[in-house]
Scaffold this motif. Structure first.
Motif, short mmCIF file in Angstrom:
data_model
loop_
_atom_site.label_atom_id
_atom_site.label_comp_id
_atom_site.label_asym_id
_atom_site.label_seq_id
_atom_site.Cartn_x
_atom_site.Cartn_y
_atom_site.Cartn_z
N HIS B 6 -18.08 -11.49 24.53
CA HIS B 6 -17.61 -10.51 23.70
C HIS B 6 -17.76 -10.73 22.37
O HIS B 6 -17.64 -11.92 21.95
CB HIS B 6 -16.26 -10.16 24.34
N THR B 7 -17.69 -9.92 21.47
CA THR B 7 -17.51 -9.99 19.86
C THR B 7 -16.24 -10.11 19.59
O THR B 7 -15.40 -9.57 20.15
CB THR B 7 -18.57 -9.27 19.24
N GLU B 9 -13.39 -8.66 18.19
CA GLU B 9 -12.86 -7.16 17.80
C GLU B 9 -11.74 -7.29 16.98
O GLU B 9 -10.94 -8.30 17.14
CB GLU B 9 -12.46 -6.66 19.34
N HIS B 10 -11.87 -6.51 16.06
CA HIS B 10 -10.79 -6.41 14.75
C HIS B 10 -9.90 -5.23 15.23
O HIS B 10 -10.27 -4.27 14.90
CB HIS B 10 -11.67 -6.18 13.52
N HIS B 11 -8.85 -5.87 15.75
CA HIS B 11 -7.68 -4.98 16.11
C HIS B 11 -7.05 -4.59 14.95
O HIS B 11 -5.65 -4.67 14.85
CB HIS B 11 -6.99 -5.22 17.33
N THR B 12 -7.52 -4.01 13.78
CA THR B 12 -6.88 -3.59 12.53
C THR B 12 -5.96 -2.76 13.14
O THR B 12 -6.29 -1.63 13.68
CB THR B 12 -7.86 -2.90 11.73
N LEU B 14 -2.88 0.16 13.38
CA LEU B 14 -2.57 1.52 13.14
C LEU B 14 -1.73 1.62 11.55
O LEU B 14 -2.04 2.40 10.72
CB LEU B 14 -1.57 2.30 13.84
N TYR B 17 -4.52 0.96 9.03
CA TYR B 17 -5.28 2.24 8.81
C TYR B 17 -4.50 3.29 8.03
O TYR B 17 -5.26 4.06 7.09
CB TYR B 17 -5.90 2.64 10.15
N ALA B 18 -3.21 3.42 8.51
CA ALA B 18 -2.70 4.39 7.67
C ALA B 18 -2.47 4.20 6.28
O ALA B 18 -2.28 5.04 5.28
CB ALA B 18 -1.16 4.40 8.59
N PHE B 62 -12.17 0.55 6.88
CA PHE B 62 -12.61 1.58 7.96
C PHE B 62 -13.99 1.11 8.56
O PHE B 62 -14.10 1.21 9.55
CB PHE B 62 -12.86 2.92 7.26
N MET B 63 -14.64 0.48 7.76
CA MET B 63 -16.17 0.15 8.38
C MET B 63 -15.98 -1.30 8.64
O MET B 63 -17.01 -1.63 9.11
CB MET B 63 -17.41 0.42 7.32
N HIS B 64 -14.87 -1.96 8.46
CA HIS B 64 -14.94 -3.21 8.84
C HIS B 64 -15.73 -4.28 8.17
O HIS B 64 -16.09 -5.40 8.51
CB HIS B 64 -15.01 -3.79 10.35
N PHE C 83 -10.02 8.15 9.03
CA PHE C 83 -8.87 7.69 9.41
C PHE C 83 -8.80 7.59 10.93
O PHE C 83 -8.76 6.90 11.81
CB PHE C 83 -7.70 8.04 8.75
N ALA C 86 -11.59 5.81 12.60
CA ALA C 86 -11.22 4.35 12.74
C ALA C 86 -10.42 4.02 13.77
O ALA C 86 -10.32 3.02 14.69
CB ALA C 86 -10.72 3.98 11.32
N LEU C 87 -9.43 4.89 13.93
CA LEU C 87 -8.35 4.89 15.15
C LEU C 87 -9.10 4.95 16.42
O LEU C 87 -8.86 4.21 17.35
CB LEU C 87 -7.39 5.60 14.96
N GLN C 93 -11.94 -0.03 21.63
CA GLN C 93 -11.83 -1.33 21.90
C GLN C 93 -10.80 -1.72 23.05
O GLN C 93 -10.89 -2.71 23.61
CB GLN C 93 -11.86 -2.09 20.67
N ASN C 175 -18.92 -4.88 26.22
CA ASN C 175 -18.98 -4.16 24.87
C ASN C 175 -19.48 -2.84 24.82
O ASN C 175 -20.12 -2.53 23.90
CB ASN C 175 -19.71 -4.85 23.94
N LEU C 185 -19.57 4.20 12.17
CA LEU C 185 -20.07 3.77 11.02
C LEU C 185 -20.68 4.91 10.12
O LEU C 185 -20.52 5.32 9.07
CB LEU C 185 -21.08 2.72 11.03
N HIS C 188 -18.17 7.53 8.78
CA HIS C 188 -17.69 6.81 7.26
C HIS C 188 -18.69 7.08 6.22
O HIS C 188 -18.05 7.15 5.04
CB HIS C 188 -17.32 5.38 7.74
#
Lengths: 315, 102, 205, 534
Positions: B6-7, B9-12, B14, B17-18, B62-64, C83, C86-87, C93, C175, C185, C188
């Protein structure tokens, strides 16, 4: 005319030719060098047996640096030299005589500061700098005289300039160098470089020096029309042998009845021909593009008459 | 290889993001608001500056892009460089054309 | 002759690429593609810069005929959709299928709202006899927003496909959520370009 | 490890499967490569016929073969746009790039096999649009210069739309190759071990990816301009005709390198194999491809020295143009030096490679004339440009392409062509090419403008010579094509899978390769060019 570069007939030619010569010497040297080495290696190291020994040489920083630096220096010299010569081409002297040039599909018009006009013939004086102020009425054209080593694109919607000092008396070809449509290869004119005396006579309107004008008083109107046909650019669009080029052919044109765009038809007579030369879009023949420029103010009534007489002879 | 199947994962969350979304709303309001003032030639600079901040936020969060490797960064920025080149040289060429004095 | 290869025993995995490789490759590929999109719009930006510098008054007078409020609303709509997108990626994931579908649907609706808004904007322009041939400003306006609109539609198509895929349960393990991230992407980028179009066209000071 | 150790247990060549569906729906990079090869060759032939027609017309100063000048203009437009957009730009990258990249880096396929097929289909759609445009072809020249392209009565929209669609194929292919080269290299295939063809393909892919969108939008603007009567490029409506040239050359100058860099890669593969020597100055060649790829974005204004740009702009771009010449010169020296103390076998592909060096040197050196400002003023838009361009495009790219065809022929098809005939064809092509184009340098010096359907009498002898040359060239290409087509009808595969003793990965698998290239992904332990290493 030498075989590789045309004779030089302007003040700008020498500096352009010098740098051209330098680039040629450098190019020939490197070309001969690489070819000779290539051939020599090919002979010397040709495969004589399957298990021939080869050397394991991967790189050599010294040699590689040398052969990067030498071309770099030469290229910089060529760049600088080219730029210096280019500056000369771009900067006319203040005393240059101005001539207005209009390029259009597919002819050249010249207007001199005295108010004189000429078509497809540019008259300039030997050893007097000329500055051409050029515009285009339709698409991009390009003013090119090989013997002068000058070229400049002429854009619609803006003025472009170009200058030179003709150094030799004579007649030189003026070519359109930017593709401009079906008449492109016929958009030819001549530059007539006159001696100061001849130029003065020409300016005064005494055109006896001019072969075409001389012919005008001594030949029949039809023959005069034939000259005009090729000098004034008619031939770019109208053939005389029945081929459809851009406009209708002149062959068997006189006396014919043509169908017009608006559905009506017209008999091709002297009046219709005259109208079509002066106001091409008044009565458009069906199936032809409205590309012909008006020759009002360019061709005199006398010249139009001559052309009509010529068309009449084409049966 | 199967151990790393698995890569990252960026669980940025909520919340991030808000916050980003809110910042973008605010910046939109700001750009509309400042457009009412005249800064002369700087109008376009101000507008583009705000837009670029917004764009950067979108790209980074948003685009990481923030979590991407160097290679992605290079290929995200190189087109921008070429864009500047295209605009810059075209403008330079157009406005340095010699006017013919007539 | 010396050899340049050998066979290691350790490469036992099958003929397909590993999930991680596929995922990275897909993301990287999309970034490359986004670069080309920037340069595609780049030509329009360059033309805009040139003509705005040439005809500042024309640009100023013409832009007044655009509706800033509609433009601003559309900006907000697109940012909001970014937004939710992105969510959505985040939800995919976490393998949260319900949230994924809800968020993708909201994003899709935002895209549609943007389109409807644009439709009203265009018809108002046509109603006032403003067309691309009116002047260079409007030519650019219609080209830029039109090309952008086309991208919105393509983006909506992608999102729609993602919703279907999510419904079929395609993003359950490994994945496999790669399509969501890659589609995100793209979406966005649509937002990103609009962020520039809005001040350039609507807010000329 | 001996070559035999890699023998596949069950070797089923990728060509084994039959049927139309197995071709048009294939995701195998090798088959897609063949699809491209067939299509681009088809367009090469059509464009070549147009060229022969033009040369035949130019035997005499007056119009005799074509009925009107417009027909001639249509012929050079077709020749130019087909050759540039449908043959030479996708050419080597799409055919040999597709075939070789995965094989050379030790991958089973490209990163996105389905996108690869998609880009071929997009290419086909583009070609279909173009073929439908053949019914009413445009007469603008392949450069579509405004405002002529806006005003001409011929149909410009279809042909530009075809090129626009094609652009997406180019972009997707470029994207695919970059990702493939980054992500799918076999273990041990480090950047410093990569074959130079891969370096070249990578540089090309960058250009394809990032230059193509600009021409895409330019053509879109042109189409909009014609369709909706707006005026970006038409000065009558406030537009700027030079803006078109700026946009067009922003793409089309890098595009010149899209065309020629893959050929650099090919030459760098062929010469070491047949000289049994490591390529000399590997790093210099690899990096110079990149240098060219990057600098080529900075030089486009050198196509516009007489378009009315300022002295300053001209000077800057003349300078940058000279910079591009340096890495190119370095490459030529490196290839020549590779021959030193080698064991040179004059296989037909090696003959193409060697003639590439000679002809490309001419093309490169004559480019210096055009980069030098004052000289360019005289030579611009004359036959000198035509000759220079063809020395780079035919002498460079096409020679590389033909060389590649002969070198990897056995790898692709598992067949053997007649070597003697191949050499004879090479000789005709080499001679014919030079007879055709060398006189054009002199014609250009004399001032003969390009794109002339008729011309003043004084150029007749050069033109006639050039036309005779085109017949020799055409004959050579026909012989070469027939020679390469005949073996395809024979059954079975030859014994040796690595007939030339190459060390590169693609030759370590059977010819033709099996469906997924490698039974097991190999681990690379040494440099690709370790010929004669002790």
């Amino acid at each position: 005319m030498s075989t590789w570069i045309p004779e030089s007939a302007s003040n700008l030619a020498a500096s352009v030719d010098n740098i051209t010569l330098f680039v040629t010497i450098v190019s020939v040297f490197f070309f001969v060098l690489i070819s000779a080495v290539l051939v020599a290696f090919s002979i010397k190291y040709r495969r004589k047996s399957e298990d021939q020994e080869t050397a394991y040489i991967t790189h050599n920083p010294v040699i590689e640096t040398i052969w990067t630096i030498i071309p770099t220096i030469l290229l910089m010299v060529i760049f600088a030299w080219g730029w210096i010569a280019f500056k000369e081409l771009r900067n006319p002297p203040a005393e240059a005589i101005e001539v207005n040039v209009v390029a259009k599909q597919w002819l050249w018009e010249f207007e001199y500061f005295t108010g004189k006009k000429s078509l497809n013939e540019l008259f300039v004086q030997q050893n007097k700098p000329v500055r051409l102020i050029m515009r285009s009425d339709d698409v991009i054209h390009s003013f090119f005289v090989p013997q002068f080593r000058v070229k400049q694109d002429i854009l619609p919607g803006s003025y472009q300039q170009l200058w030179f000092t003709p150094t030799k008396v004579g007649t030189f070809d003026l070519l359109c160098a930017e593709y401009c449509g079906s008449g492109h290869s016929k958009m030819l004119a001549t530059v007539k470089v006159l001696s100061p005396e001849a130029f003065a006579r020409w300016e005064k309107g005494d055109e006896l020096e001019d072969g075409a004008a001389l012919a005008a008083i001594s030949v029949s109107p039809a023959e005069r029309g034939k000259d005009l046909y090729s000098q004034r650019g008619c031939l770019a669009c109208h053939s005389i042998d029945g081929k459809e080029v851009i406009g209708p052919t002149f062959k068997n044109l006189y006396g014919k009845t043509e169908d017009l765009e608006d559905g009506s038809s017209v008999l091709v007579d002297e009046n219709y021909l005259r109208e079509s030369i002066y106001e091409p879009e008044a009565k458009m023949v069906k199936g032809y593009p409205p590309t012909m420029p008006s020759f009002k103010g360019i061709l005199s009534e006398e010249e139009v008459t001559a052309l009509i007489e010529y068309i009449k002879t084409l049966k | 290889m199967s151990a790393h199947n698995h890569t990252e994962e960026h669980h940025t969350g909520l919340r991030v993001y808000a916050a980003v979304c809110l910042a973008l709303f605010v910046l939109t309001a700001v750009t509309v608001y400042v457009a009412k003032f005249d800064f002369g030639d700087f109008n376009i600079v101000v507008a583009m500056l705000i837009a670029s901040i917004k764009a950067a936020i979108v790209a980074l969060y948003f685009m990481h892009l923030k979590f991407e490797d160097k290679l992605t960064w290079i290929y995200a920025l190189y087109p921008l460089f070429l864009l500047f080149l295209l605009i810059g040289f075209t403008i330079m060429e157009t406005f340095t054309r010699v006017p013919v004095i007539k | 002759m010396s050899s340049t290869v050998e066979h290691a025993e350790s490469h036992a995995h099958g003929h397909g690429l590993g999930d991680a490789v596929t995922h990275n490759a897909a993301k990287f590929g999309m970034w490359l593609f986004l670069g080309t999109e920037i340069l595609l719009f780049g030509g329009l930006f360059a033309a805009y810069a040139l003509f705005r510098a040439k005809y500042p008054d024309l640009f100023y007078d013409s832009h007044k005929k655009l509706d800033v409020t509609l433009g601003a609303i559309n900006t907000i709509v697109l940012i909001f959709s970014s937004f939710t997108m992105a969510l959505a990626v985040s939800a995919s994931q976490k393998r949260n299928r319900n949230w994924l579908m809800i968020l993708l649907s909201i994003t899709f609706i935002c895209g549609a709202a943007f389109g409807v808004n644009k439709y009203f904007e265009y018809s108002a322009k046509f109603h006032h006899h403003i067309y691309p041939e009116t002047n260079i400003f409007f030519a650019l306006y219609f080209m830029m927003t039109g090309l952008h609109m086309l991208h919105v539609f393509i983006g909506m198509g992608i999102i729609f496909a993602l919703i279907i895929m999510a419904k079929q349960g395609r993003f359950k393990e490994g994945n496999r959520y790669t399509p969501v991230e890659v589609g995100g992407l793209y979406w966005h980028l649509v937002d990103l370009i609009w962020i520039y179009l809005f001040p350039l066209l609507y807010l000329i000071g | 490890m001996a070559n035999g150790a890699m023998t596949q247990t069950q070797h089923i060549p990728y060509l084994a499967q039959k049927g139309l569906k197995s071709w048009i729906l294939t995701t195998d990079h090798k088959r897609i490569g063949i699809l491209y090869l067939v299509t681009i060759s088809f367009f090469f032939m059509i464009a070549g016929l147009a060229a022969l027609g033009m040369r035949y017309e130019l035997m005499t100063p007056e119009l005799d073969f074509f009925r009107t000048p417009t027909e001639y203009n249509v012929a050079f437009t077709l020749h130019g746009s087909l050759m540039v957009f449908f043959f030479i730009v996708p050419g080597i990258a799409a055919s040999f790039g597709n075939f070789l990249i995965p094989l050379m880096i030790g991958a089973r396929d490209v990163a996105f096999p389905r996108i690869n097929l998609l880009s071929f289909w997009i290419y086909l759609v583009g070609t279909a649009i173009l073929l439908s445009a053949l019914a009413q072809p445009a007469d603008t020249g392949w450069t579509f210069y405004t405002p002529y392209s806006i005003q001409t009565g011929t149909k410009v929209i279809l042909i530009t739309l075809g090129v626009f669609v094609l652009g997406f194929s180019s972009i997707l292919t470029g994207m695919n190759f970059i990702v493939t080269i980054h992500k799918l290299r076999a273990p041990g295939m480090t950047w410093s071990r990569l074959p130079l063809f891969i370096w070249a393909s990578y540089a090309t892919a960058i250009l394809q990816l990032l230059a193509t969108p600009v021409v895409g939008i330019t053509l879109l603007l042109l189409i909009a301009e014609r369709a909706f009567d707006i005026g970006f490029f038409d000065p009558a409506k406030g537009g700027d005709p030079i803006l078109f040239q700026n946009f067009f050359w922003f793409y089309s100058h890098p595009a010149v390198y899209i065309m020629v860099i893959p050929a650099f890669g090919i030459i760098s593969e062929i010469i070491p194999v047949f000289a049994r020597k490591p390529i000399f100055g590997y790093k210099a060649i690899a990096y110079s491809s990149f240098a060219i790829a990057i600098i080529s974005f900075f030089v486009w204004l050198h196509h516009m020295f007489v378009s009315g740009i300022s002295e300053t702009a001209a000077a800057i771009f003349s300078f940058l143009t000279m910079l591009v010449a340096i890495p190119t010169a370095v490459k030529v020296f490196n290839w020549t030096a590779t021959l030193y103390k080698g064991s040179i076998d004059f296989h037909s592909s090696m003959l193409y490679a060697l003639s590439f060096i000679v002809l490309f040197t001419v093309g490169g050196l004559t480019g210096v004339y055009l980069g030098a400002l004052a000289v360019d003023v005289h030579l611009h838009d004359t036959y000198f440009i035509v000759a220079h361009m063809h020395y780079v495009m035919i002498g460079g790219t096409v020679m590389g392409f033909f060389g590649a065809l002969h070198f990897w022929y056995q790898k692709w098809f598992g067949k053997v062509f007649n070597e003697l005939t191949a050499k004879a064809a090479w000789f005709l092509i080499f001679v014919g090419f030079n007879v055709t184009f060398f006189p054009q340098f002199f014609m250009g010096f004399q001032g003969m403008p390009r794109r002339y359907a008729t011309y003043p009498e004084e150029y007749i002898s050069y033109h006639a010579l050039s036309t005779y040359g085109s017949w020799i060239l055409g004959l050579g290409i026909i012989i070469m094509t027939v020679n390469l087509l005949i073996p395809l009808w024979k059954k079975g595969w030859p014994e040796s899978s690595n007939p030339y003793g190459s060390l590169s990965l693609e030759w370590q698998v059977p010819s033709p390769p099996p469906h997924e290239n490698f039974d097991e992904i190999p681990t690379v332990t040494d440099w690709t060019y370790a010929y004669g290493k002790k």
